[in-house]
Design a protein around this motif. Structure first.
Motif, PDB file in Angstrom:
ATOM      1  N   GLN A 168      34.727-107.098  34.015  1.00 46.50           N
ATOM      2  CA  GLN A 168      34.585-108.247  34.896  1.00 46.50           C
ATOM      3  C   GLN A 168      33.143-108.755  34.840  1.00 46.50           C
ATOM      4  N   PRO A 169      32.938-110.073  34.733  1.00 42.81           N
ATOM      5  CA  PRO A 169      31.572-110.599  34.757  1.00 42.81           C
ATOM      6  C   PRO A 169      30.952-110.440  36.140  1.00 42.81           C
ATOM      7  N   PHE A 170      29.669-110.072  36.161  1.00 44.21           N
ATOM      8  CA  PHE A 170      28.923-109.881  37.412  1.00 44.21           C
ATOM      9  C   PHE A 170      27.735-110.851  37.430  1.00 44.21           C
ATOM     10  N   ILE A 171      27.315-111.204  38.647  1.00 44.27           N
ATOM     11  CA  ILE A 171      26.154-112.080  38.832  1.00 44.27           C
ATOM     12  C   ILE A 171      25.243-111.441  39.886  1.00 44.27           C
ATOM     13  N   TYR A 172      24.006-111.931  39.918  1.00 44.20           N
ATOM     14  CA  TYR A 172      23.103-111.527  40.997  1.00 44.20           C
ATOM     15  C   TYR A 172      22.308-112.738  41.452  1.00 44.20           C
ATOM     16  N   LEU A 223      24.784-111.412  34.869  1.00 42.87           N
ATOM     17  CA  LEU A 223      24.332-110.169  34.264  1.00 42.87           C
ATOM     18  C   LEU A 223      24.952-109.996  32.885  1.00 42.87           C
ATOM     19  N   ASN A 224      24.113-109.591  31.926  1.00 46.58           N
ATOM     20  CA  ASN A 224      24.548-109.357  30.549  1.00 46.58           C
ATOM     21  C   ASN A 224      25.403-110.525  30.028  1.00 46.58           C
ATOM     22  N   PRO A 225      24.825-111.720  29.954  1.00 52.35           N
ATOM     23  CA  PRO A 225      25.609-112.884  29.513  1.00 52.35           C
ATOM     24  C   PRO A 225      25.905-112.831  28.022  1.00 52.35           C
ATOM     25  N   SER A 226      26.743-113.747  27.569  1.00 52.18           N
ATOM     26  CA  SER A 226      27.041-113.872  26.146  1.00 52.18           C
ATOM     27  C   SER A 226      25.830-114.449  25.421  1.00 52.18           C
ATOM     28  N   PRO A 227      25.782-114.335  24.090  1.00 53.08           N
ATOM     29  CA  PRO A 227      24.614-114.876  23.363  1.00 53.08           C
ATOM     30  C   PRO A 227      24.367-116.351  23.636  1.00 53.08           C
ATOM     31  N   GLU A 228      25.432-117.152  23.775  1.00 52.65           N
ATOM     32  CA  GLU A 228      25.240-118.572  24.053  1.00 52.65           C
ATOM     33  C   GLU A 228      24.643-118.784  25.445  1.00 52.65           C
ATOM     34  N   ALA A 285      20.849-120.264  26.704  1.00 57.40           N
ATOM     35  CA  ALA A 285      20.637-121.294  27.724  1.00 57.40           C
ATOM     36  C   ALA A 285      19.687-120.792  28.807  1.00 57.40           C
ATOM     37  N   LEU A 286      19.820-119.528  29.211  1.00 58.91           N
ATOM     38  CA  LEU A 286      18.919-118.963  30.208  1.00 58.91           C
ATOM     39  C   LEU A 286      17.491-118.867  29.671  1.00 58.91           C
ATOM     40  N   ARG A 287      17.343-118.530  28.395  1.00 60.85           N
ATOM     41  CA  ARG A 287      16.008-118.453  27.793  1.00 60.85           C
ATOM     42  C   ARG A 287      15.359-119.840  27.748  1.00 60.85           C
ATOM     43  N   PHE A 288      16.145-120.857  27.433  1.00 61.02           N
ATOM     44  CA  PHE A 288      15.617-122.221  27.402  1.00 61.02           C
ATOM     45  C   PHE A 288      15.180-122.653  28.799  1.00 61.02           C
ATOM     46  N   ALA A 289      15.997-122.314  29.823  1.00 63.00           N
ATOM     47  CA  ALA A 289      15.626-122.659  31.197  1.00 63.00           C
ATOM     48  C   ALA A 289      14.360-121.923  31.636  1.00 63.00           C
ATOM     49  N   LEU A 290      14.205-120.661  31.195  1.00 63.04           N
ATOM     50  CA  LEU A 290      13.005-119.894  31.537  1.00 63.04           C
ATOM     51  C   LEU A 290      11.761-120.510  30.904  1.00 63.04           C
ATOM     52  N   GLU A 291      11.846-120.875  29.624  1.00 64.48           N
ATOM     53  CA  GLU A 291      10.698-121.491  28.960  1.00 64.48           C
ATOM     54  C   GLU A 291      10.349-122.833  29.592  1.00 64.48           C
ATOM     55  N   ARG A 292      11.338-123.596  29.967  1.00 61.34           N
ATOM     56  CA  ARG A 292      11.089-124.896  30.611  1.00 61.34           C
ATOM     57  C   ARG A 292      10.420-124.701  31.967  1.00 61.34           C
ATOM     58  N   LYS A 317      19.398-109.112  31.816  1.00 62.38           N
ATOM     59  CA  LYS A 317      19.473-107.767  31.259  1.00 62.38           C
ATOM     60  C   LYS A 317      19.152-106.737  32.328  1.00 62.38           C
ATOM     61  N   LEU A 318      19.698-105.538  32.170  1.00 61.94           N
ATOM     62  CA  LEU A 318      19.518-104.456  33.132  1.00 61.94           C
ATOM     63  C   LEU A 318      18.495-103.457  32.597  1.00 61.94           C
ATOM     64  N   TYR A 319      17.552-103.067  33.462  1.00 64.09           N
ATOM     65  CA  TYR A 319      16.512-102.104  33.085  1.00 64.09           C
ATOM     66  C   TYR A 319      16.314-101.117  34.218  1.00 64.09           C
ATOM     67  N   ASN A 320      15.828 -99.938  33.838  1.00 62.04           N
ATOM     68  CA  ASN A 320      15.267 -99.026  34.835  1.00 62.04           C
ATOM     69  C   ASN A 320      13.856 -99.492  35.167  1.00 62.04           C
ATOM     70  N   LYS A 321      13.518 -99.484  36.417  1.00 60.76           N
ATOM     71  CA  LYS A 321      12.219-100.013  36.815  1.00 60.76           C
ATOM     72  C   LYS A 321      11.076 -99.184  36.236  1.00 60.76           C
ATOM     73  N   ASP A 322      11.258 -97.879  36.135  1.00 57.53           N
ATOM     74  CA  ASP A 322      10.187 -97.054  35.575  1.00 57.53           C
ATOM     75  C   ASP A 322       9.946 -97.377  34.108  1.00 57.53           C
ATOM     76  N   ALA A 323      11.002 -97.761  33.362  1.00 55.91           N
ATOM     77  CA  ALA A 323      10.831 -98.137  31.961  1.00 55.91           C
ATOM     78  C   ALA A 323      10.025 -99.436  31.842  1.00 55.91           C
ATOM     79  N   ILE A 324      10.267-100.389  32.743  1.00 56.53           N
ATOM     80  CA  ILE A 324       9.517-101.638  32.719  1.00 56.53           C
ATOM     81  C   ILE A 324       8.049-101.381  33.032  1.00 56.53           C
ATOM     82  N   ILE A 325       7.786-100.479  33.969  1.00 56.78           N
ATOM     83  CA  ILE A 325       6.394-100.164  34.307  1.00 56.78           C
ATOM     84  C   ILE A 325       5.700 -99.506  33.117  1.00 56.78           C
TER      85      ILE A 325
END
Length: 296
Positions: free
Chosen positions: A127-131, A189-194, A198-205, A55-63
């Motif tokens: 177009q799908p983007f990655i980082y 960046l901004n993946p589909s719900p599926e 999968a990314l959330r499961f990898a993060l928790e693991r 997900k994309l955020y402004n850094k000041d909002a995260i702070i």
């Protein structure tokens, strides 16, 4: 209902059908995800950061969220997985070199702010983007695959140079900043719900595999040898000593009581003495069996 010159109602007027569920505009949803901060809903402005879910955020909002979790009403639902600034990565974005439209009727928010530095494709959600999570460089997925497949810098030498481990030879190099990364470091960046699930499961693991932080106890290296030795047990204190005068008086009292008891028994009659007995066990009869008799 008739013969009065009025209209005759049909089924459409008498029966109400269930209204269709309103569908959100996909174009507006795509624009909100790629042009605005997912937390503050404000337009993306550098520095822009992204989490492990893409997900994309402004850094000041995260702070602001980390300082006050109640600053945004739905903050826990959107970025509750972000514990500190270490959980986000500042992105290296390429600004859009195309000039702004001269049409006055055109909305300035429709123009993408960033593009892919390899293909110059606009980051507008089409177009799908990655980082890359190690360096933060952002590319379009198609352009990144094209460059890496065409022969992106990769260490293929069997003998790594000095100061590097053998495992580093399997790492790729970023086509923009030449920093090393592994295949697991590529996040969409901004993946589909599926894909987000999968990314959330990898993060928790990954967080479950993190070692638990335990407070290390400080060792006292400057302690003297005497302090390091275990304390010896103190000798037991002797019991309280009796006063000789008190001990003599108590013995005299005991002797006087014994003499009085002997005189009392000497003055007893034979009948009374038979009640107390002489200390020997008497033969019980059917009248005294099971009864209590006091023996002097």
């Amino acid at each position: 209902m008739g013969n009065d010159g009025g209209s005759i109602p049909d089924r459409r007027d008498l029966v109400r059908n269930k209204p269709k569920a309103e569908q959100a505009d996909k174009a507006n949803q795509t624009k909100a995800r790629w042009f605005y901060c997912a937390l503050s809903k404000r337009k993306l402005q550098e520095p822009v950061v992204s989490c492990a879910l893409g997900k994309l955020y402004n850094k000041d909002a995260i702070i602001e969220y980390l300082l006050d979790k109640s600053a945004y009403g739905d903050g826990e639902e959107i970025c509750g997985h972000i514990r500190s600034l270490k959980d986000v990565k500042t992105l290296t974005l390429a600004p859009n070199p195309a000039p702004a439209s001269s049409d006055a009727s055109a909305d300035s928010t429709d123009r993408p702010q960033f593009v892919c530095p390899l293909t110059l494709k606009e980051m507008n959600g089409v177009q799908p983007f990655i980082y890359i999570s190690t360096c933060g460089c952002v590319f379009s997925q198609a352009g990144f695959k094209t460059v890496t497949a065409a022969g992106s810098p990769k260490e293929k030498d069997s003998t790594p140079p000095k100061g590097e481990e053998k495992g580093d030879s399997s790492l790729n190099l970023c086509p923009q900043c030449a920093k090393k990364y592994a295949d697991d470091d590529i996040i969409q960046l901004n993946p589909s719900p599926e894909e987000e699930q999968a990314l959330r499961f990898a993060l928790e693991r990954k967080r479950l595999l993190e070692p638990s932080k335990k407070k290390s106890k400080k060792r006292k290296n400057d302690a003297s040898p005497e302090e390091s030795e275990p304390p010896t047990k103190k000798p037991a204190l002797p019991g309280p000593s009796l006063n000789p005068a008190i001990a003599g008086a108590s013995r005299a009292v005991v002797n006087e009581l014994a003499k009085e008891e002997a005189k009392r028994k000497a003055n007893m009659s034979a009948a009374v003495k038979s009640l107390y007995g002489d200390g020997t066990k008497r033969k019980e009869t059917f009248m005294t069996m099971g009864t209590f008799t006091r023996y002097a």
